[in-house]
Design a protein around this motif. Structure first.
Motif, PDB file in Angstrom:
ATOM      1  N   GLY A 116       0.778  -1.126  -0.082  1.00 21.68           N
ATOM      2  CA  GLY A 116      -0.170  -0.111   0.048  1.00 21.68           C
ATOM      3  C   GLY A 116       0.848   1.211   0.037  1.00 21.68           C
ATOM      4  N   SER A 117       2.012   1.135   0.253  1.00 25.01           N
ATOM      5  CA  SER A 117       2.861   2.398   0.191  1.00 25.01           C
ATOM      6  C   SER A 117       2.973   3.092  -0.937  1.00 25.01           C
ATOM      7  N   GLN A 118       3.083   2.376  -2.254  1.00 27.10           N
ATOM      8  CA  GLN A 118       2.859   3.163  -3.324  1.00 27.10           C
ATOM      9  C   GLN A 118       1.710   3.838  -3.787  1.00 27.10           C
ATOM     10  N   GLN A 119       0.485   3.253  -3.364  1.00 26.35           N
ATOM     11  CA  GLN A 119      -0.637   3.867  -3.481  1.00 26.35           C
ATOM     12  C   GLN A 119      -0.867   5.320  -2.658  1.00 26.35           C
ATOM     13  N   ALA A 120      -0.219   5.222  -1.554  1.00 29.34           N
ATOM     14  CA  ALA A 120      -0.242   6.257  -0.876  1.00 29.34           C
ATOM     15  C   ALA A 120       0.471   7.736  -1.298  1.00 29.34           C
ATOM     16  N   LEU A 121       1.356   7.430  -2.467  1.00 31.22           N
ATOM     17  CA  LEU A 121       2.067   8.375  -2.769  1.00 31.22           C
ATOM     18  C   LEU A 121       1.065   9.440  -3.748  1.00 31.22           C
ATOM     19  N   PHE A 122      -0.284   8.830  -4.278  1.00 31.97           N
ATOM     20  CA  PHE A 122      -1.295   9.690  -4.851  1.00 31.97           C
ATOM     21  C   PHE A 122      -1.612  10.661  -4.004  1.00 31.97           C
ATOM     22  N   ALA A 123      -1.613  10.783  -2.596  1.00 29.96           N
ATOM     23  CA  ALA A 123      -2.061  11.581  -1.912  1.00 29.96           C
ATOM     24  C   ALA A 123      -1.075  12.837  -1.731  1.00 29.96           C
ATOM     25  N   VAL A 124      -0.025  12.650  -2.169  1.00 23.86           N
ATOM     26  CA  VAL A 124       1.163  14.028  -2.373  1.00 23.86           C
ATOM     27  C   VAL A 124       0.508  14.969  -3.266  1.00 23.86           C
ATOM     28  N   PRO A 125       0.304  14.564  -4.458  1.00 23.54           N
ATOM     29  CA  PRO A 125      -0.322  15.809  -5.413  1.00 23.54           C
ATOM     30  C   PRO A 125      -1.478  16.496  -4.842  1.00 23.54           C
ATOM     31  N   LEU A 126      -2.450  15.670  -4.190  1.00 20.10           N
ATOM     32  CA  LEU A 126      -3.833  15.912  -3.693  1.00 20.10           C
ATOM     33  C   LEU A 126      -3.484  17.089  -2.771  1.00 20.10           C
ATOM     34  N   LEU A 127      -2.796  16.810  -1.941  1.00 19.28           N
ATOM     35  CA  LEU A 127      -2.516  17.687  -0.904  1.00 19.28           C
ATOM     36  C   LEU A 127      -1.755  19.104  -1.528  1.00 19.28           C
ATOM     37  N   PHE A 128      -0.876  18.824  -2.425  1.00 19.96           N
ATOM     38  CA  PHE A 128      -0.229  20.136  -3.157  1.00 19.96           C
ATOM     39  C   PHE A 128      -1.484  21.121  -3.837  1.00 19.96           C
ATOM     40  N   VAL A 129      -2.312  20.343  -4.364  1.00 19.82           N
ATOM     41  CA  VAL A 129      -3.450  21.163  -4.988  1.00 19.82           C
ATOM     42  C   VAL A 129      -4.438  21.810  -3.731  1.00 19.82           C
ATOM     43  N   LEU A 130      -4.621  21.213  -2.720  1.00 16.08           N
ATOM     44  CA  LEU A 130      -5.406  21.867  -1.665  1.00 16.08           C
ATOM     45  C   LEU A 130      -4.703  22.998  -1.040  1.00 16.08           C
ATOM     46  N   ALA A 131      -3.510  22.924  -0.974  1.00 18.42           N
ATOM     47  CA  ALA A 131      -2.521  23.744  -0.403  1.00 18.42           C
ATOM     48  C   ALA A 131      -2.630  25.236  -1.083  1.00 18.42           C
ATOM     49  N   LEU A 132      -3.138  25.020  -2.435  1.00 17.81           N
ATOM     50  CA  LEU A 132      -2.900  26.446  -3.240  1.00 17.81           C
ATOM     51  C   LEU A 132      -4.386  27.191  -3.181  1.00 17.81           C
ATOM     52  N   GLU A 133      -5.185  26.833  -2.346  1.00 14.72           N
ATOM     53  CA  GLU A 133      -6.401  27.507  -2.037  1.00 14.72           C
ATOM     54  C   GLU A 133      -5.851  28.875  -1.540  1.00 14.72           C
ATOM     55  N   GLY A 134      -6.569  29.887  -1.786  1.00 15.39           N
ATOM     56  CA  GLY A 134      -6.124  31.310  -1.566  1.00 15.39           C
ATOM     57  C   GLY A 134      -5.037  31.962  -2.166  1.00 15.39           C
ATOM     58  N   VAL A 135      -4.130  31.228  -2.760  1.00 19.37           N
ATOM     59  CA  VAL A 135      -3.036  31.828  -3.475  1.00 19.37           C
ATOM     60  C   VAL A 135      -3.402  32.190  -4.798  1.00 19.37           C
ATOM     61  N   ALA A 136      -3.082  33.452  -5.374  1.00 26.27           N
ATOM     62  CA  ALA A 136      -3.388  33.693  -6.626  1.00 26.27           C
ATOM     63  C   ALA A 136      -4.918  33.789  -6.965  1.00 26.27           C
ATOM     64  N   GLY A 137      -5.898  33.972  -5.898  1.00 26.68           N
ATOM     65  CA  GLY A 137      -7.297  34.165  -6.037  1.00 26.68           C
ATOM     66  C   GLY A 137      -7.778  32.511  -6.234  1.00 26.68           C
ATOM     67  N   ILE A 138      -7.226  31.733  -5.990  1.00 27.49           N
ATOM     68  CA  ILE A 138      -7.940  30.467  -6.110  1.00 27.49           C
ATOM     69  C   ILE A 138      -8.691  29.840  -4.994  1.00 27.49           C
TER      70      ILE A 138
END
Length: 324
Positions: A116-138
């Motif tokens: 399951g460790s490989q599948q867990a890597l998919f959470a990394v880009p999701l977290l990156f996208v979520l952290a962009l809220e509020g930056v540059a009006g997103i």
């Protein structure tokens, strides 16, 4: 001879992490970094940074405990450094602890490898996208929202209109959530009338922070009636916010609308508060601000119907022409 506990590795690690994060928090406070302290990059990035630093420098079995310890210390220091008092800390604390716990568990699982460790890597880009809220009006959810509340009183519409036309007698919050979190409380108001152009100035409890040397700062909200229609069987009045020295740090207050209608032997009063959310992430602060504003609208409805109930004798409704 026992080893000095202060010299143990985990304690030195804790001290180093606290110093690094303290410097980061001070930097954000001093520069505001284009108001990044209101974005998801701050509310998701800070706890994520704490979790990653701990996971890659601590022993795996102690990562979660050290992460939570570091976060607790940082939040305690932030009360002084950020100067936002207890409101923002109490509102954001569950988000911080939740993100730290998830990231620590996730990264520890990936570092250990296995199923399951490989599948867990998919959470990394999701977290990156979520952290962009509020930056540059997103923003993922609409920022414009409104709170709604109503109350019924055994009094005629004229009594409700008279209560709305006069300065209200504010009482303490009854909602448990408003009492638990130190939100600003209205204490007095000046201004009368229900004609277009009539104004109100509401004074709130002073703003206090945990910053060293800070003094209480007066807070107020100024409003002007921009639409008004008062009838024998009810009415509608719209208050536009012209100055906000109370809520501007948390939300952009736009207007408040009071509507009252004869219903049976009494009158139903509805309040609607229009605002724009200024904090991200939207999926966290959006529901909290919506719930809080609903409670505030209900508080206003209870306040004015309570005044009408205290003096329910039929009165001539204040006249006002609708703003065409």
């Amino acid at each position: 001879m026992s080893q000095n506990p202060l010299a143990s590795g985990p304690r030195w690690l804790l001290a180093a992490l606290v110093l690094v994060l303290l410097a980061a928090v001070i930097g954000i406070r001093m520069t505001h970094w284009s108001m990044l302290d209101q974005t998801a990059l701050f509310y998701l990035g800070l706890p994520t940074g704490i979790a990653l630093l701990v996971v890659f420098t601590a022993r795996p079995k102690s990562a979660m405990g050290i992460s939570m310890t570091v976060l607790t210390v940082v939040l305690a220091m932030s009360a002084v450094i950020l100067g936002e008092g207890m409101v923002c800390l109490l509102m954001a604390a569950p988000l911080f602890y939740g993100v730290v716990a998830i990231i620590t568990a996730l990264v520890t699982h990936i570092a250990r490898g296995g199923r399951g460790s490989q599948q867990a890597l998919f959470a990394v880009p999701l977290l990156f996208v979520l952290a962009l809220e509020g930056v540059a009006g997103i923003s993922f959810l609409p920022r414009a929202d409104q709170g709604e509340g109503s109350a019924f009183v055994d009094a005629p519409p004229g009594a409700v209109a008279a209560a709305l036309a006069a300065p209200p007698a504010y009482g303490p919050f009854e909602a448990a959530f408003l009492r638990a979190v130190p939100f600003p409380e209205p204490v007095a108001a000046t201004g009368t009338g229900l004609e277009v152009g009539d104004t109100r100035r509401v004074e709130f409890t002073p703003r206090t922070t945990l910053q060293i040397g800070s003094e209480p700062t007066p807070r107020h909200l100024a409003l002007e009636i921009v639409e008004s229609e008062v009838r024998a069987d009810g009415g509608r009045v719209v208050f536009e916010v012209t100055e906000d020295a109370t809520f501007a740090r948390w939300m952009d207050m736009r207007r408040a609308t009071a509507t009252w209608t004869a219903e049976g032997e009494g009158t139903r009063m509805d309040w609607t508060i229009d605002y724009e959310r200024t904090y991200e992430p939207s999926w966290y602060f959006g529901p909290i601000q919506a719930y809080t504003t609903d409670l505030a609208a209900a508080y206003l409805a209870d306040t004015f119907t309570g005044t009408a109930a205290a003096d329910p004798a039929p009165q001539a409704a204040p006249t006002a022409e609708a703003d065409r």
